[in-house]
Design a protein around this motif. Structure first.
Motif, PDB file in Angstrom:
ATOM      1  N   GLN A  31      32.404  89.166  43.779  1.00 39.27           N
ATOM      2  CA  GLN A  31      33.863  89.197  43.607  1.00 39.27           C
ATOM      3  C   GLN A  31      34.635  89.542  44.876  1.00 39.27           C
ATOM      4  O   GLN A  31      35.851  89.420  44.920  1.00 39.27           O
ATOM      5  CB  GLN A  31      34.236  90.175  42.485  1.00 39.27           C
ATOM      6  N   THR A  32      33.937  90.011  45.901  1.00 33.96           N
ATOM      7  CA  THR A  32      34.640  90.319  47.153  1.00 33.96           C
ATOM      8  C   THR A  32      34.167  89.421  48.299  1.00 33.96           C
ATOM      9  O   THR A  32      34.953  88.666  48.864  1.00 33.96           O
ATOM     10  CB  THR A  32      34.470  91.808  47.527  1.00 33.96           C
ATOM     11  N   LEU A  33      32.868  89.493  48.628  1.00 34.07           N
ATOM     12  CA  LEU A  33      32.386  88.770  49.815  1.00 34.07           C
ATOM     13  C   LEU A  33      32.557  87.253  49.712  1.00 34.07           C
ATOM     14  O   LEU A  33      33.129  86.633  50.616  1.00 34.07           O
ATOM     15  CB  LEU A  33      30.912  89.087  50.073  1.00 34.07           C
ATOM     16  N   PHE A  34      32.071  86.657  48.617  1.00 31.02           N
ATOM     17  CA  PHE A  34      32.140  85.194  48.533  1.00 31.02           C
ATOM     18  C   PHE A  34      33.578  84.678  48.401  1.00 31.02           C
ATOM     19  O   PHE A  34      33.953  83.737  49.103  1.00 31.02           O
ATOM     20  CB  PHE A  34      31.207  84.646  47.443  1.00 31.02           C
ATOM     21  N   PRO A  35      34.430  85.283  47.554  1.00 31.94           N
ATOM     22  CA  PRO A  35      35.824  84.821  47.528  1.00 31.94           C
ATOM     23  C   PRO A  35      36.530  85.014  48.878  1.00 31.94           C
ATOM     24  O   PRO A  35      37.336  84.175  49.276  1.00 31.94           O
ATOM     25  CB  PRO A  35      36.468  85.704  46.441  1.00 31.94           C
ATOM     26  N   LEU A 108      26.880  76.225  55.934  1.00 30.60           N
ATOM     27  CA  LEU A 108      27.819  77.027  55.142  1.00 30.60           C
ATOM     28  C   LEU A 108      27.469  78.516  55.241  1.00 30.60           C
ATOM     29  O   LEU A 108      28.343  79.371  55.424  1.00 30.60           O
ATOM     30  CB  LEU A 108      27.783  76.558  53.676  1.00 30.60           C
ATOM     31  N   LYS A 109      26.187  78.818  55.157  1.00 33.31           N
ATOM     32  CA  LYS A 109      25.725  80.204  55.254  1.00 33.31           C
ATOM     33  C   LYS A 109      26.122  80.802  56.606  1.00 33.31           C
ATOM     34  O   LYS A 109      26.571  81.942  56.699  1.00 33.31           O
ATOM     35  CB  LYS A 109      24.196  80.226  55.094  1.00 33.31           C
ATOM     36  N   GLU A 110      25.963  79.988  57.645  1.00 40.25           N
ATOM     37  CA  GLU A 110      26.308  80.424  59.001  1.00 40.25           C
ATOM     38  C   GLU A 110      27.810  80.729  59.087  1.00 40.25           C
ATOM     39  O   GLU A 110      28.215  81.771  59.605  1.00 40.25           O
ATOM     40  CB  GLU A 110      25.904  79.310  59.993  1.00 40.25           C
ATOM     41  N   TRP A 116      32.493  86.777  57.516  1.00 38.57           N
ATOM     42  CA  TRP A 116      32.300  88.171  57.089  1.00 38.57           C
ATOM     43  C   TRP A 116      32.310  89.107  58.292  1.00 38.57           C
ATOM     44  O   TRP A 116      32.898  90.190  58.240  1.00 38.57           O
ATOM     45  CB  TRP A 116      30.978  88.316  56.315  1.00 38.57           C
ATOM     46  N   GLU A 117      31.681  88.647  59.391  1.00 40.16           N
ATOM     47  CA  GLU A 117      31.643  89.474  60.599  1.00 40.16           C
ATOM     48  C   GLU A 117      33.071  89.779  61.060  1.00 40.16           C
ATOM     49  O   GLU A 117      33.397  90.919  61.399  1.00 40.16           O
ATOM     50  CB  GLU A 117      30.865  88.720  61.680  1.00 40.16           C
ATOM     51  N   GLN A 118      33.922  88.735  61.038  1.00 37.58           N
ATOM     52  CA  GLN A 118      35.323  88.930  61.437  1.00 37.58           C
ATOM     53  C   GLN A 118      36.031  89.879  60.466  1.00 37.58           C
ATOM     54  O   GLN A 118      36.794  90.746  60.876  1.00 37.58           O
ATOM     55  CB  GLN A 118      36.058  87.579  61.478  1.00 37.58           C
ATOM     56  N   VAL A 155      19.335  88.642  57.062  1.00 32.14           N
ATOM     57  CA  VAL A 155      19.239  89.932  57.759  1.00 32.14           C
ATOM     58  C   VAL A 155      20.567  90.248  58.442  1.00 32.14           C
ATOM     59  O   VAL A 155      21.039  91.385  58.419  1.00 32.14           O
ATOM     60  CB  VAL A 155      18.064  89.922  58.773  1.00 32.14           C
ATOM     61  N   LYS A 156      21.201  89.221  59.006  1.00 33.21           N
ATOM     62  CA  LYS A 156      22.498  89.438  59.661  1.00 33.21           C
ATOM     63  C   LYS A 156      23.519  89.978  58.655  1.00 33.21           C
ATOM     64  O   LYS A 156      24.252  90.920  58.941  1.00 33.21           O
ATOM     65  CB  LYS A 156      22.971  88.118  60.278  1.00 33.21           C
ATOM     66  N   ALA A 157      23.558  89.356  57.466  1.00 34.49           N
ATOM     67  CA  ALA A 157      24.507  89.803  56.437  1.00 34.49           C
ATOM     68  C   ALA A 157      24.162  91.215  55.948  1.00 34.49           C
ATOM     69  O   ALA A 157      25.048  92.030  55.689  1.00 34.49           O
ATOM     70  CB  ALA A 157      24.505  88.817  55.268  1.00 34.49           C
ATOM     71  N   GLN A 158      22.873  91.517  55.849  1.00 32.67           N
ATOM     72  CA  GLN A 158      22.448  92.868  55.432  1.00 32.67           C
ATOM     73  C   GLN A 158      22.924  93.911  56.433  1.00 32.67           C
ATOM     74  O   GLN A 158      23.444  94.978  56.066  1.00 32.67           O
ATOM     75  CB  GLN A 158      20.917  92.950  55.374  1.00 32.67           C
ATOM     76  N   GLN A 159      22.738  93.573  57.737  1.00 32.70           N
ATOM     77  CA  GLN A 159      23.102  94.546  58.779  1.00 32.70           C
ATOM     78  C   GLN A 159      24.617  94.742  58.854  1.00 32.70           C
ATOM     79  O   GLN A 159      25.092  95.849  59.086  1.00 32.70           O
ATOM     80  CB  GLN A 159      22.507  94.106  60.125  1.00 32.70           C
ATOM     81  N   LEU A 160      25.360  93.653  58.621  1.00 34.42           N
ATOM     82  CA  LEU A 160      26.821  93.775  58.589  1.00 34.42           C
ATOM     83  C   LEU A 160      27.249  94.671  57.438  1.00 34.42           C
ATOM     84  O   LEU A 160      28.098  95.542  57.586  1.00 34.42           O
ATOM     85  CB  LEU A 160      27.466  92.393  58.412  1.00 34.42           C
ATOM     86  N   LEU A 161      26.642  94.430  56.272  1.00 35.09           N
ATOM     87  CA  LEU A 161      26.991  95.208  55.079  1.00 35.09           C
ATOM     88  C   LEU A 161      26.726  96.702  55.304  1.00 35.09           C
ATOM     89  O   LEU A 161      27.586  97.535  55.017  1.00 35.09           O
ATOM     90  CB  LEU A 161      26.188  94.669  53.892  1.00 35.09           C
ATOM     91  N   TYR A 162      25.573  97.031  55.866  1.00 29.42           N
ATOM     92  CA  TYR A 162      25.231  98.439  56.065  1.00 29.42           C
ATOM     93  C   TYR A 162      25.929  99.055  57.287  1.00 29.42           C
ATOM     94  O   TYR A 162      25.977 100.275  57.414  1.00 29.42           O
ATOM     95  CB  TYR A 162      23.715  98.608  56.163  1.00 29.42           C
TER      96      TYR A 162
END
Ligand SMILES: [Mg+2]
Length: 252
Positions: A31-35, A108-110, A116-118, A155-162
């Motif tokens: 409900q947050t990241l993908f939208p 798309l994943k990239e 998300w990084e931004q 792994v990139k998305a995991q590290q951003l999240l944490y």
């Protein structure tokens, strides 16, 4: 001797944690990241001064599209004004089609990762962790337990999240990171590879997840397991796996 919560007095030396539904609510991703990524997609693709990684992802998307045999994808390509060089708008239509049909696309994943990084960097995104997570991670770290992540997000998305949690940057608690490049989460071999990578026998590793089949696969590889049930999680029946409702319930 008194038996501990871990069976047969096995000493747990490492804990591998799932993210969604285990340390972070599933709704943050759905409900947050993908939208957020969808909202920013048009702006990112249509921007005048696109960074080179965005341009590269768009080119990759066009190549994927041309090789996508699915009929709806081909129909969309035929409708594009210039099939060799689809416009930004055409590409957004294609991405929407992929998103709606839950299709896998590296491009798309990239792009989602870049967006998300931004968002994290700008403070527009912050990952909410359950309140028991950081105290448990700190306690385990003090006990010398090796901590690792295994999640379907990259792994990139995991590290951003944490790196951007409501409790600050907690990436330093984890020494190893695994995503589906290691293998599918429902496959026992993935957990064998993880155990080799950590350098410990599966029996010395505890895997925690909200997905009962992931716990099954880890147990098949010989790992200890805990099924984590959080409010709002899709799975409520953990089968044979010992159930916990917060990480503080894990006694080593
Ligand atoms: Mg999960």
């Amino acid at each position: 001797m008194e038996t501990t919560s871990t069976q047969q007095n096995t000493v747990i030396k490492a804990i591998v944690l799932d993210i969604e539904g285990t340390t972070c609510p599933v709704t943050f991703v759905s409900q947050t990241l993908f939208p957020f990524a969808r909202r920013q997609l048009s702006k990112t693709i249509c921007s005048e001064n696109r960074p080179s990684n965005v341009t590269a992802a768009i080119e990759e998307a066009i190549a994927e599209w041309k090789n996508d045999p699915e009929s709806k994808s081909q129909a969309l390509l035929l409708r594009a004004s210039n099939q060799n060089q689809p416009t930004s708008e055409d590409i957004i239509h294609y991405f929407d089609h992929l998103i709606q049909n839950d299709r896998k696309s590296t491009a798309l994943k990239e792009l989602q990762g870049i967006i998300w990084e931004q968002g994290y960097a700008a403070g527009e995104l912050q990952s909410p962790l359950y309140g028991d997570v950081v105290p448990a991670l700190n306690a385990w770290t003090q006990q010398g337990i090796t901590l690792a992540v295994y999640s379907s997000g990259s792994v990139k998305a995991q590290q951003l999240l944490y790196a951007h949690t409501t409790d600050g940057d907690i990436t330093n608690r984890f020494s190893q990171w695994f995503d589906t490049r290691t293998g599918p989460k429902l496959n026992a071999d993935s957990y064998r590879i993880i155990s080799q990578s950590i350098g410990l026998k599966p029996a010395s590793i505890l895997f925690v997840s909200d997905h009962p089949r992931e716990c099954d696969a880890a147990a098949e590889a010989g790992m200890e397991t805990r099924f984590c049930l959080r409010e709002g999680n899709p799975f409520s029946d953990g089968g044979d796996h010992q159930m916990i409702h917060n990480l503080g319930e894990i006694k080593l």
